[in-house]
Enzyme design. Structure first.
Site, PDB file in Angstrom:
ATOM      1  N   GLY A 176      -9.176  36.943  35.195  1.00 39.40           N
ATOM      2  CA  GLY A 176      -8.683  36.925  33.827  1.00 39.40           C
ATOM      3  C   GLY A 176      -8.338  35.521  33.379  1.00 39.40           C
ATOM      4  CB  THR A 180      -2.981  34.460  32.808  1.00 41.44           C
ATOM      5  OG1 THR A 180      -2.956  34.348  31.379  1.00 41.44           O
ATOM      6  CG2 THR A 180      -1.702  33.882  33.383  1.00 41.44           C
ATOM      7  CB  VAL A 221      -6.395  40.681  40.500  1.00 44.08           C
ATOM      8  CG1 VAL A 221      -5.992  41.743  41.515  1.00 44.08           C
ATOM      9  CG2 VAL A 221      -5.273  40.459  39.497  1.00 44.08           C
ATOM     10  N   GLY A 259     -15.462  42.028  26.445  1.00 42.38           N
ATOM     11  CA  GLY A 259     -14.943  41.503  27.710  1.00 42.38           C
ATOM     12  C   GLY A 259     -15.237  42.424  28.877  1.00 42.38           C
ATOM     13  CB  ALA A 260     -16.386  41.675  32.323  1.00 45.34           C
ATOM     14  CG  ASP A 261     -10.912  42.180  30.710  1.00 44.89           C
ATOM     15  OD1 ASP A 261     -11.836  42.070  29.875  1.00 44.89           O
ATOM     16  OD2 ASP A 261      -9.770  41.721  30.513  1.00 44.89           O
ATOM     17  CB  THR A 281      -4.227  36.057  28.500  1.00 43.79           C
ATOM     18  OG1 THR A 281      -4.180  35.789  29.900  1.00 43.79           O
ATOM     19  CG2 THR A 281      -4.076  34.755  27.735  1.00 43.79           C
ATOM     20  CB  THR A 289      18.930  30.655  19.561  1.00 43.05           C
ATOM     21  OG1 THR A 289      19.631  29.960  18.538  1.00 43.05           O
ATOM     22  CG2 THR A 289      17.450  30.315  19.481  1.00 43.05           C
TER      23      THR A 289
END
Length: 263
Positions: A8, A10, A13, A108-110, A133, A185
């Site tokens: 991916g 990010t 796996v 996307g393949a995923d 992501t 904040t």
């Protein structure tokens, strides 16, 4: 044993399947310039801790949305595991699904792998929400077809953009705040991110169901799915192994087919 690799934007796996069981699973940060040798030095040590040697790997399959990483992942499989890896998107790899998209090769393949696993394990008329992501919503038809979807900015991507674009806003962790209304904040930012994504999920699922016109199950997956699971009734189940299991299903479907070796 099957080595299934999901690359991916990010993380990458690496999952080792021993039959139907996921024997081991590891994550590495995605780096375009990481070589096959570097992958193996890292991966071999982790496999050894699980009692798995290179010779135990008898098959390999790769799903990647990061084209620069693909060559070295294939080299890893060929050089160190002696396996000519299947690659999602190659013409000789049959997914067994209809892709109802204007440009099927751009999906996307995923997302396609998740469609395969989602249909096999949960049936049709699904919404698959992948918290990666990007946060993606993918529609699985009644007969298992891919019917399109939605791509939204991921949770971490949104937080980073907020921090970078506003000089006085700090970088924060994603977590459920104690109250919706923030009185400082950081809790105000956490509320905007967390409850903003809950509203995104619930709103988009409602609109998808209205447009689709049929009852639909909703399954979550991806690293951050657990954060939202118990804060909305929309997500019916979270399945963290959906993608790596889909890779196993596709490998089993295509096992025995000749493939062009990596050069």
């Amino acid at each position: 044993m099957l080595l299934a690799i999901d690359a991916g934007n990010t993380n990458i796996v690496f999952a080792v399947h021993d039959g139907k069981q996921v024997r081991a699973q590891f994550r590495a940060v995605t780096k375009d310039n990481r070589t096959a040798d570097e992958y193996y030095v890292w991966l071999a040590q982790l496999l050894q801790l699980e009692g798995i040697g290179a010779k135990d790997i008898t098959g390999a399959i790769i799903s990647s949305v990061v084209p620069p990483s693909l060559f070295n992942l294939r080299r890893l499989c060929a050089k160190y595991f002696r396996q000519n890896a299947m690659v999602i998107g190659d013409p000789d790899v049959d997914l067994g699904i209809v892709i109802n998209a204007d440009r099927p090769r751009a999906v996307g393949a995923d997302r396609l792998v998740n469609t395969v696993a989602g249909y096999r394990d949960y049936g049709g008329n699904l919404i698959l929400i992948d918290f990666g992501t990007a946060t993606t919503f993918d529609i699985v038809g009644e007969q298992g077809s891919y019917e399109g979807g939605i791509i939204a900015p991921g949770v971490n991507l949104s937080m980073e953009a907020l921090h970078l674009a506003a000089a006085q806003l700090p970088r924060i962790a994603v977590e459920r705040p104690a109250t919706v209304i923030g009185r400082d904040t950081i809790p105000a930012m956490q509320s905007g991110i967390f409850w903003g994504y809950i509203a995104l999920i619930e709103g988009l699922v409602a609109r998808i169901r209205q447009e689709y016109g049929k009852p639909m199950k909703v399954i979550g997956t991806g690293g951050l799915a657990h954060l939202f699971r118990h804060s909305t009734t929309v997500i019916e189940a979270v399945d963290h192994d959906l993608t790596v299991r889909g890779l196993r299903y596709i490998y089993e479907r295509n096992a025995g087919k000749p493939r062009k070796p990596i050069e």
